[in-house]
Design a protein around this motif. Structure first.
Motif, PDB file in Angstrom:
ATOM      1  N   MET A   1       0.843  -1.184   0.000  1.00  0.00           N
ATOM      2  CA  MET A   1       0.000   0.000   0.000  1.00  0.00           C
ATOM      3  C   MET A   1       0.883   1.241   0.000  1.00  0.00           C
ATOM      4  SD  MET A   1      -2.931   1.171   2.736  1.00  0.00           S
ATOM      5  CE  MET A   1      -3.883  -0.292   2.372  1.00  0.00           C
ATOM      6  N   ARG A   2       0.542   2.202  -0.861  1.00  0.00           N
ATOM      7  CA  ARG A   2       1.364   3.397  -0.948  1.00  0.00           C
ATOM      8  C   ARG A   2       1.136   4.315   0.241  1.00  0.00           C
ATOM      9  NH1 ARG A   2       2.055   5.456  -7.105  1.00  0.00           N
ATOM     10  NH2 ARG A   2       2.550   3.464  -8.020  1.00  0.00           N
ATOM     11  N   PRO A   3       2.217   4.985   0.682  1.00  0.00           N
ATOM     12  CA  PRO A   3       2.061   5.878   1.823  1.00  0.00           C
ATOM     13  C   PRO A   3       1.172   7.059   1.486  1.00  0.00           C
ATOM     14  CG  PRO A   3       4.221   6.137   0.835  1.00  0.00           C
ATOM     15  CD  PRO A   3       3.587   4.970   0.166  1.00  0.00           C
ATOM     16  N   VAL A   4       0.354   7.467   2.446  1.00  0.00           N
ATOM     17  CA  VAL A   4      -0.505   8.631   2.259  1.00  0.00           C
ATOM     18  C   VAL A   4       0.309   9.870   2.585  1.00  0.00           C
ATOM     19  CG1 VAL A   4      -2.595   9.787   3.013  1.00  0.00           C
ATOM     20  CG2 VAL A   4      -2.541   7.286   2.861  1.00  0.00           C
ATOM     21  N   CYS A   5       0.324  10.829   1.659  1.00  0.00           N
ATOM     22  CA  CYS A   5       1.110  12.027   1.924  1.00  0.00           C
ATOM     23  C   CYS A   5       0.538  13.206   1.165  1.00  0.00           C
ATOM     24  CB  CYS A   5       2.575  11.795   1.544  1.00  0.00           C
ATOM     25  SG  CYS A   5       2.805  11.338  -0.182  1.00  0.00           S
ATOM     26  N   GLU A  21       6.897  -0.172   3.088  1.00  0.00           N
ATOM     27  CA  GLU A  21       5.831   0.397   2.276  1.00  0.00           C
ATOM     28  C   GLU A  21       6.337   0.697   0.864  1.00  0.00           C
ATOM     29  OE1 GLU A  21       6.873   1.795   5.103  1.00  0.00           O
ATOM     30  OE2 GLU A  21       5.369   1.052   6.523  1.00  0.00           O
ATOM     31  N   MET A  22       5.431   0.725  -0.073  1.00  0.00           N
ATOM     32  CA  MET A  22       5.811   0.996  -1.451  1.00  0.00           C
ATOM     33  C   MET A  22       6.171   2.466  -1.632  1.00  0.00           C
ATOM     34  SD  MET A  22       3.638   0.173  -4.878  1.00  0.00           S
ATOM     35  CE  MET A  22       3.342  -1.450  -4.218  1.00  0.00           C
ATOM     36  N   VAL A  23       7.325   2.730  -2.218  1.00  0.00           N
ATOM     37  CA  VAL A  23       7.728   4.111  -2.459  1.00  0.00           C
ATOM     38  C   VAL A  23       7.001   4.654  -3.686  1.00  0.00           C
ATOM     39  CG1 VAL A  23       9.988   3.951  -1.341  1.00  0.00           C
ATOM     40  CG2 VAL A  23       9.755   3.295  -3.755  1.00  0.00           C
ATOM     41  N   LEU A  24       6.890   5.980  -3.733  1.00  0.00           N
ATOM     42  CA  LEU A  24       6.098   6.619  -4.783  1.00  0.00           C
ATOM     43  C   LEU A  24       6.765   6.577  -6.156  1.00  0.00           C
ATOM     44  CD1 LEU A  24       4.867   9.727  -2.762  1.00  0.00           C
ATOM     45  CD2 LEU A  24       3.564   7.692  -3.379  1.00  0.00           C
ATOM     46  N   SER A  25       8.040   6.246  -6.205  1.00  0.00           N
ATOM     47  CA  SER A  25       8.726   6.168  -7.500  1.00  0.00           C
ATOM     48  C   SER A  25       8.562   4.797  -8.162  1.00  0.00           C
ATOM     49  CB  SER A  25      10.219   6.481  -7.333  1.00  0.00           C
ATOM     50  OG  SER A  25      10.817   5.594  -6.397  1.00  0.00           O
ATOM     51  N   TYR A  26       7.730   3.927  -7.569  1.00  0.00           N
ATOM     52  CA  TYR A  26       7.495   2.602  -8.151  1.00  0.00           C
ATOM     53  C   TYR A  26       6.939   2.736  -9.569  1.00  0.00           C
ATOM     54  CZ  TYR A  26       5.711  -2.164  -8.721  1.00  0.00           C
ATOM     55  OH  TYR A  26       5.467  -3.429  -9.191  1.00  0.00           O
ATOM     56  N   ILE A  27       7.443   1.919 -10.463  1.00  0.00           N
ATOM     57  CA  ILE A  27       6.914   1.877 -11.831  1.00  0.00           C
ATOM     58  C   ILE A  27       6.496   0.449 -12.155  1.00  0.00           C
ATOM     59  CG2 ILE A  27       8.369   3.797 -12.630  1.00  0.00           C
ATOM     60  CD1 ILE A  27      10.022   1.520 -14.123  1.00  0.00           C
ATOM     61  N   LEU A  59       6.355  -6.092  -5.690  1.00  0.00           N
ATOM     62  CA  LEU A  59       5.482  -6.531  -6.785  1.00  0.00           C
ATOM     63  C   LEU A  59       4.225  -7.192  -6.229  1.00  0.00           C
ATOM     64  CD1 LEU A  59       5.074  -7.166  -9.875  1.00  0.00           C
ATOM     65  CD2 LEU A  59       6.210  -9.344  -9.399  1.00  0.00           C
ATOM     66  N   ARG A  60       4.420  -8.060  -5.245  1.00  0.00           N
ATOM     67  CA  ARG A  60       3.270  -8.747  -4.656  1.00  0.00           C
ATOM     68  C   ARG A  60       2.346  -7.763  -3.948  1.00  0.00           C
ATOM     69  NH1 ARG A  60       4.807 -10.208   0.106  1.00  0.00           N
ATOM     70  NH2 ARG A  60       3.053  -9.314   1.232  1.00  0.00           N
ATOM     71  N   ARG A  61       2.923  -6.872  -3.150  1.00  0.00           N
ATOM     72  CA  ARG A  61       2.097  -5.913  -2.419  1.00  0.00           C
ATOM     73  C   ARG A  61       1.347  -4.966  -3.348  1.00  0.00           C
ATOM     74  NH1 ARG A  61       6.636  -5.773   1.317  1.00  0.00           N
ATOM     75  NH2 ARG A  61       7.438  -3.934   0.257  1.00  0.00           N
ATOM     76  N   LYS A  62       1.933  -4.673  -4.507  1.00  0.00           N
ATOM     77  CA  LYS A  62       1.289  -3.783  -5.470  1.00  0.00           C
ATOM     78  C   LYS A  62       0.001  -4.387  -6.010  1.00  0.00           C
ATOM     79  CE  LYS A  62       0.860  -0.574  -8.715  1.00  0.00           C
ATOM     80  NZ  LYS A  62       0.464   0.817  -8.410  1.00  0.00           N
ATOM     81  N   HIS A  63      -0.008  -5.688  -6.231  1.00  0.00           N
ATOM     82  CA  HIS A  63      -1.119  -6.296  -6.954  1.00  0.00           C
ATOM     83  C   HIS A  63      -1.958  -7.276  -6.137  1.00  0.00           C
ATOM     84  CE1 HIS A  63       0.523  -4.437 -10.524  1.00  0.00           C
ATOM     85  NE2 HIS A  63       1.690  -5.022 -10.312  1.00  0.00           N
ATOM     86  N   VAL A  64      -1.525  -7.579  -4.916  1.00  0.00           N
ATOM     87  CA  VAL A  64      -2.301  -8.466  -4.041  1.00  0.00           C
ATOM     88  C   VAL A  64      -2.471  -7.758  -2.696  1.00  0.00           C
ATOM     89  CG1 VAL A  64      -2.447 -10.723  -2.924  1.00  0.00           C
ATOM     90  CG2 VAL A  64      -1.343 -10.526  -5.171  1.00  0.00           C
ATOM     91  N   SER A  65      -3.700  -7.476  -2.319  1.00  0.00           N
ATOM     92  CA  SER A  65      -3.943  -6.770  -1.069  1.00  0.00           C
ATOM     93  C   SER A  65      -3.825  -7.718   0.116  1.00  0.00           C
ATOM     94  CB  SER A  65      -5.333  -6.129  -1.081  1.00  0.00           C
ATOM     95  OG  SER A  65      -6.337  -7.134  -1.013  1.00  0.00           O
ATOM     96  N   MET A  66      -3.702  -7.154   1.302  1.00  0.00           N
ATOM     97  CA  MET A  66      -3.595  -7.964   2.515  1.00  0.00           C
ATOM     98  C   MET A  66      -4.839  -8.825   2.720  1.00  0.00           C
ATOM     99  SD  MET A  66      -1.862  -5.194   5.130  1.00  0.00           S
ATOM    100  CE  MET A  66      -1.899  -6.354   6.496  1.00  0.00           C
ATOM    101  N   ASP A  67      -6.005  -8.328   2.276  1.00  0.00           N
ATOM    102  CA  ASP A  67      -7.250  -9.077   2.430  1.00  0.00           C
ATOM    103  C   ASP A  67      -7.336 -10.262   1.471  1.00  0.00           C
ATOM    104  OD1 ASP A  67      -8.078  -7.294   4.375  1.00  0.00           O
ATOM    105  OD2 ASP A  67      -9.158  -6.017   2.954  1.00  0.00           O
ATOM    106  N   GLU A  68      -6.433 -10.289   0.492  1.00  0.00           N
ATOM    107  CA  GLU A  68      -6.483 -11.350  -0.513  1.00  0.00           C
ATOM    108  C   GLU A  68      -5.440 -12.434  -0.276  1.00  0.00           C
ATOM    109  OE1 GLU A  68      -7.844  -9.128  -4.594  1.00  0.00           O
ATOM    110  OE2 GLU A  68      -5.843  -8.621  -3.846  1.00  0.00           O
TER     111      GLU A  68
END
Length: 443
Positions: A1-5, A21-27, A59-68
């Protein structure tokens, strides 16, 4: 999950660097992210592999949520029972009793671990409590108990199907598991797929078909996602995206040096970008655009990262070399492997050292070269993963690719450390067991 800022007050630490946490420069990369997203829609298991700090977990956190997902962080002392017990617990299944029963077979190796599992039956009863004030509803969950063998994949699958389990089981740091446990799980994956239970495996290695080597029946049942290589254009996109968010830019010279010094590792790129910003005194997004072009600040960032990596790598190399004392009598091969690694050109290390070349290099510097046999090299290289695990070297530095017969460095921060360190100083910090042995004989 991306940080809220706040987009007008973005912190450098949320844009660049290596963090949970995922950094905002993720591509997103077509050959990685898109392939992963397509794989999620299939009924196959997914194996994500690559060197340390190359973006597997991100990669996993980007496309698979904790609830999944149900996440298992694998550790060296995990066995089948502990892994499957954790999966059931996280899925809401209670272990009522535990019964260990040893059943002797012809080889005395067959064992059963029986438990009574309490499976939740949701939606059975809704009870109302209270009157006009404080009125509340309470959902009562009933359970039914069944006896299962927690070591049997089919039993686990039946329990999960019984509770309509529809999540991914994630086995992170799969490489920490003992080879026998990895092999066992490779066979269980076939059963899980037949029962509709999906597994995502993340591991630090670089060769394809790792699990297929344990179980050839997994061909066409798993989808492999290598997170490497990172190409220069990918690094450019990451750097440019982060710089745009911070209202800064790096000169072409600095960008090229960051890429060259990263040895293809996105983690090093991220850390150098972050430390470069800090070296310039930038912690937040700049109100006015600023260009970074002074190489001395990059050198300062490099020095900071070398200092960060020094303690880990010196300790790890010393620990591996120290294993010589408990290895083949008088050969001290772990020490000589470390010596060859330290003395080798970092570009050669990046591509890996073929076993025959490594054998010859060791004989060239060994105190008794005629005693270094091929069989000794086999024992050492095949046991290198277990040796690092035993020495608590996490993540591991080296991996031996048995299919390619090549020793590879799988933590690029070691290459970075060796690139910017005095190798003679590094070797001086590693006790030579040959000298120690000779000195001991005098007494």
């Amino acid at each position: 999950m991306r940080p809220v800022c706040d987009l007008d007050n973005i912190e450098v630490a949320n844009v660049f660097g290596v963090k949970k946490e995922m950094v905002l420069s993720y591509i997103e990369r077509e050959q990685v992210d898109q392939k992963f997203k397509r794989a999620l829609k299939t009924d196959n298991h997914i194996v994500v592999y690559g060197a340390s700090k190359q973006g597997k977990s991100t990669l996993r956190r980007k496309h698979v949520s904790m609830d999944e997902e149900v996440l298992i962080q694998c550790v060296p002392n995990h066995d089948i029972v502990s892994i499957y017990s954790s999966i059931l617990r996280q899925s809401g299944v209670q272990m009522e009793t535990s019964i260990s029963e040893k059943v002797l077979s012809h080889d005395d190796s067959d064992s059963k671990a029986k438990i009574k599992a309490k499976i939740p039956l949701f939606g059975e009863v809704d009870a109302e409590f209270g009157g006009k004030e404080g009125e509340s509803n309470e959902r009562i969950v009933n359970y039914k108990s069944i006896e299962i063998n927690i070591e049997i994949a089919q039993d686990i699958g039946e329990v999960l199907n019984g509770i309509s389990f529809n999540k991914f089981i994630v086995l992170e740091n799969f490489h920490y598991l003992d080879d026998e446990i990895q092999k066992r799980l490779a066979f269980d994956l076939r059963t899980f797929q037949d029962m509709g239970v999906r597994v995502i495996i993340l591991g630090i290695w670089r060769e394809r078909n790792r699990l297929n080597q344990f179980n050839g029946d997994l061909i066409d049942r798993i989808i492999e996602i290598p997170v490497e290589p990172w190409e220069d254009k990918d690094f450019d996109l990451v750097i440019d995206k982060g710089c745009k968010l911070l209202n800064i830019s790096f000169s072409d010279s600095i960008k090229n040096n960051i890429k060259n010094y990263s040895f293809g590792n996105i983690g090093i790129v991220q850390e150098l970008c972050k430390e470069l910003c800090f070296a310039y005194g930038v912690l937040l997004k700049k109100p006015l655009h600023e260009n970074f072009y002074d190489e001395k600040y990059l050198q300062k960032a490099i020095q900071i990262k070398v200092e960060d990596y020094t303690s880990r790598h010196e300790r790890a190399l010393e620990s591996i070399a120290d294993a010589s004392r408990h290895y083949e009598s008088g050969l001290f091969l772990p020490y000589y492997i470390v010596k060859i690694i330290v003395l080798s050109d970092v570009l050669e290390l990046k591509s890996g050292i073929k076993r025959p070349i490594l054998h010859n290099k060791i004989k060239e510097v060994h105190h008794e070269p005629d005693r270094v046999r091929a069989g000794d090299m086999t024992n050492l290289l095949h046991g290198l993963s277990k040796l690092q695990s035993k020495k608590s070297i996490i993540p591991p530095l080296f991996d031996y690719d048995r299919s390619d017969k090549r020793l590879k460095v799988i933590d690029s921060t070691l290459l970075f450390f060796l690139k910017f360190s005095d190798v003679n100083d590094v070797l001086e910090e590693i006790p030579n067991p040959v000298d120690d042995s000779a000195q001991a004989e005098l007494f």
